[in-house]
Design a protein around this motif. Sequence first.
Motif, PDB file in Angstrom:
ATOM      1  N   PRO A 107       0.800  -1.232   0.000  1.00  0.00           N
ATOM      2  CA  PRO A 107       0.000   0.000   0.000  1.00  0.00           C
ATOM      3  C   PRO A 107       0.828   1.275   0.000  1.00  0.00           C
ATOM      4  O   PRO A 107       0.452   2.254  -0.652  1.00  0.00           O
ATOM      5  N   VAL A 108       1.944   1.311   0.717  1.00  0.00           N
ATOM      6  CA  VAL A 108       2.749   2.531   0.767  1.00  0.00           C
ATOM      7  C   VAL A 108       3.277   2.871  -0.620  1.00  0.00           C
ATOM      8  O   VAL A 108       3.204   4.028  -1.071  1.00  0.00           O
ATOM      9  N   THR A 109       3.793   1.869  -1.320  1.00  0.00           N
ATOM     10  CA  THR A 109       4.287   2.094  -2.685  1.00  0.00           C
ATOM     11  C   THR A 109       3.152   2.554  -3.604  1.00  0.00           C
ATOM     12  O   THR A 109       3.328   3.476  -4.409  1.00  0.00           O
ATOM     13  N   ALA A 110       2.007   1.917  -3.469  1.00  0.00           N
ATOM     14  CA  ALA A 110       0.867   2.281  -4.313  1.00  0.00           C
ATOM     15  C   ALA A 110       0.401   3.706  -4.032  1.00  0.00           C
ATOM     16  O   ALA A 110       0.169   4.498  -4.956  1.00  0.00           O
ATOM     17  N   ALA A 173      -0.066   4.069   6.296  1.00  0.00           N
ATOM     18  CA  ALA A 173       0.290   3.798   4.905  1.00  0.00           C
ATOM     19  C   ALA A 173       0.255   5.082   4.085  1.00  0.00           C
ATOM     20  O   ALA A 173       1.137   5.335   3.254  1.00  0.00           O
ATOM     21  N   LEU A 174      -0.751   5.905   4.298  1.00  0.00           N
ATOM     22  CA  LEU A 174      -0.871   7.153   3.545  1.00  0.00           C
ATOM     23  C   LEU A 174       0.218   8.148   3.920  1.00  0.00           C
ATOM     24  O   LEU A 174       0.842   8.758   3.045  1.00  0.00           O
ATOM     25  N   THR A 175       0.458   8.318   5.211  1.00  0.00           N
ATOM     26  CA  THR A 175       1.501   9.257   5.616  1.00  0.00           C
ATOM     27  C   THR A 175       2.884   8.745   5.236  1.00  0.00           C
ATOM     28  O   THR A 175       3.770   9.530   4.883  1.00  0.00           O
ATOM     29  N   GLY A 176       3.061   7.422   5.276  1.00  0.00           N
ATOM     30  CA  GLY A 176       4.319   6.844   4.835  1.00  0.00           C
ATOM     31  C   GLY A 176       4.575   7.067   3.362  1.00  0.00           C
ATOM     32  O   GLY A 176       5.725   7.070   2.907  1.00  0.00           O
ATOM     33  N   ALA A 177       3.493   7.265   2.605  1.00  0.00           N
ATOM     34  CA  ALA A 177       3.593   7.538   1.173  1.00  0.00           C
ATOM     35  C   ALA A 177       3.752   9.033   0.886  1.00  0.00           C
ATOM     36  O   ALA A 177       3.819   9.434  -0.281  1.00  0.00           O
TER      37      ALA A 177
END
Length: 256
Positions: A107-110, A173-177
């Motif tokens: 998810p992070v990559t996406a 996941a969103l903040t990691g992205a």
Amino acid sequence: MFDYDSELARHHERLLEALGLRPGDRVLDIGCGTGRTTRDAARAASPGTALGIDLSEPMVARARLQAEAEGLGNVDFVQGDAQSHAFPPEYFTLAVSRFGTMFFGDPVTAFANIGRALRPGARFVQLVWQAADHQEWHTAIRAALSPGPASSASAPAGEDPFALADPQVVTEALTGAGLTAVDVVDVHEPVCYGPDAERALAAVLQLRMAREWIGDLDAVSAERALDRLRVALDAHDTGAGVWFDSRAWLVVARRG
């Protein structure tokens, strides 16, 4: 092909409300399926555009045919993986997903790839399922078709519809992205499996989870399971459709 548009009609209305589409928007629809959200976005954003992406070629093909039948010239569809697809950078003013982001292997990559496609300040709005035990459609169908103890094993990456059920997981996941201002809101709406129990049975048996649960049974056990499923569907037939309770998260984040 399962009719997700009918199943998710109430959720679709809530999602469109949250999008706040404006003329001139350039919309990216992640996991677009047969393109209902993409087409509705294209209509609302005109003279802007909408692009839908999905892994399923049959669904994308149907989406293209439906857009052509509706005379939509500002919508396009691509078969591909949003986790790695080369979107034009900083192009879209809005990204949306209606239950299409739970299946990413990473998810992070996406989310980072989607974020790069958004203009600074643009929103990413998605619906994801809450936990399985908050989904009557899941628990009731499972009780009918696979009534033994639930397996404690996790679904393989990319196969779990509840992979983003924990708000902390999806937020991280969103903040990691690199996305910011994450907001998670409870959405409590039912899902519909058909206008009556007979057609709901045919619909449910198209679902992967139902096919897998029945596939694990011998012939006699499978017939008994189908009888239990018929009883469950009859019990949820309101006379205006076969409805099951469900809960989702409406997740909004921004490109910084």
